[in-house]
Design a protein around this motif. Structure first.
Motif, mmCIF file in Angstrom:
data_model
loop_
_atom_site.group_PDB
_atom_site.id
_atom_site.type_symbol
_atom_site.label_atom_id
_atom_site.label_comp_id
_atom_site.label_asym_id
_atom_site.label_seq_id
_atom_site.Cartn_x
_atom_site.Cartn_y
_atom_site.Cartn_z
ATOM 1 N N CYS A 31 -0.294 -0.808 -4.875
ATOM 2 C CA CYS A 31 -1.611 -0.182 -4.953
ATOM 3 C C CYS A 31 -1.677 1.035 -4.030
ATOM 4 C CB CYS A 31 -2.705 -1.182 -4.636
ATOM 5 S SG CYS A 31 -2.481 -2.032 -3.076
ATOM 6 N N ASP A 32 -2.754 1.790 -4.168
ATOM 7 C CA ASP A 32 -2.917 3.034 -3.407
ATOM 8 C C ASP A 32 -3.645 2.867 -2.084
ATOM 9 O OD1 ASP A 32 -1.578 4.722 -5.218
ATOM 10 O OD2 ASP A 32 -3.359 4.816 -6.492
ATOM 11 N N SER A 33 -4.424 1.800 -1.937
ATOM 12 C CA SER A 33 -5.162 1.604 -0.685
ATOM 13 C C SER A 33 -5.307 0.116 -0.390
ATOM 14 C CB SER A 33 -6.540 2.266 -0.744
ATOM 15 O OG SER A 33 -7.456 1.460 -1.440
ATOM 16 N N VAL A 89 0.872 -1.175 0.000
ATOM 17 C CA VAL A 89 0.000 0.000 0.000
ATOM 18 C C VAL A 89 0.904 1.218 0.000
ATOM 19 C CG1 VAL A 89 -1.780 1.265 1.249
ATOM 20 C CG2 VAL A 89 -1.833 -1.230 1.208
ATOM 21 N N ARG A 141 -3.275 -10.442 -0.768
ATOM 22 C CA ARG A 141 -4.133 -10.432 0.423
ATOM 23 C C ARG A 141 -4.160 -11.826 1.065
ATOM 24 N NH1 ARG A 141 -8.037 -6.735 1.034
ATOM 25 N NH2 ARG A 141 -8.158 -6.416 -1.210
ATOM 26 N N ASP A 153 -7.896 -1.437 0.001
ATOM 27 C CA ASP A 153 -9.019 -1.982 -0.770
ATOM 28 C C ASP A 153 -8.594 -2.485 -2.148
ATOM 29 O OD1 ASP A 153 -10.783 -1.336 1.298
ATOM 30 O OD2 ASP A 153 -11.068 0.688 0.520
ATOM 31 N N ASP A 154 -7.430 -2.037 -2.627
ATOM 32 C CA ASP A 154 -6.965 -2.403 -3.963
ATOM 33 C C ASP A 154 -5.924 -3.523 -3.973
ATOM 34 O OD1 ASP A 154 -8.558 -0.325 -4.962
ATOM 35 O OD2 ASP A 154 -6.929 1.122 -4.739
ATOM 36 N N VAL A 155 -5.590 -4.078 -2.818
ATOM 37 C CA VAL A 155 -4.569 -5.124 -2.744
ATOM 38 C C VAL A 155 -5.063 -6.350 -3.518
ATOM 39 C CG1 VAL A 155 -3.293 -6.663 -1.192
ATOM 40 C CG2 VAL A 155 -3.698 -4.275 -0.533
ATOM 41 N N PRO A 156 -4.251 -6.867 -4.451
ATOM 42 C CA PRO A 156 -4.664 -8.051 -5.219
ATOM 43 C C PRO A 156 -4.958 -9.239 -4.299
ATOM 44 C CG PRO A 156 -2.713 -7.040 -6.183
ATOM 45 C CD PRO A 156 -2.939 -6.363 -4.871
ATOM 46 N N GLU A 157 -5.888 -10.066 -4.725
ATOM 47 C CA GLU A 157 -6.322 -11.202 -3.902
ATOM 48 C C GLU A 157 -5.181 -12.139 -3.543
ATOM 49 O OE1 GLU A 157 -9.186 -11.741 -2.272
ATOM 50 O OE2 GLU A 157 -9.736 -9.759 -2.998
#
Length: 106
Positions: free
Chosen positions: A57-59, A48, A68, A61-65
């Motif tokens: 990613c920027d947040s 992030v 994650r 919420d945008d972290v690739p599965e």
């Protein structure tokens, strides 16, 4: 927690761990941060974005599965093996470590 830069939320980690109480929130956040730091070291970039132009990613919420999932599985290992002098984390590459292969910068 304004400087939080974990790759998963506390709620996601607690769901993964099947923890529905707040007593261990601080511990779980510590594990999220440690797993995220390890993930960033493996990938060679921030997950992030804080200051890295190559951040994934920027947040949160945008972290690739795949990333994650790797972080959640690492948090699970840390949580379930806390206090152990030797755990799957310390004994080499785990089967799910390949989830990060596509996100590494060499």
């Amino acid at each position: 927690m304004s400087d939080y830069f974990g790759a998963v939320t506390l709620d996601a980690a607690k769901k993964q761990l099947r923890v529905d109480y707040a007593d261990e929130d601080e511990l779980i956040v510590t594990y999220i941060m440690a797993a995220t730091a390890q993930c960033e070291q493996i990938c060679g970039r921030e997950i992030v974005k804080r200051s890295d132009e190559n951040a994934l990613c920027d947040s949160v919420d945008d972290v690739p599965e795949a990333v994650r999932t790797w972080v959640l599985l690492t948090v699970t290992d840390l949580y379930e093996h806390r206090g152990a002098s030797e755990s799957p984390i310390a004994t080499g590459r785990r089967f799910y470590d390949h989830l990060l292969d596509g996100y590494r910068i060499f």
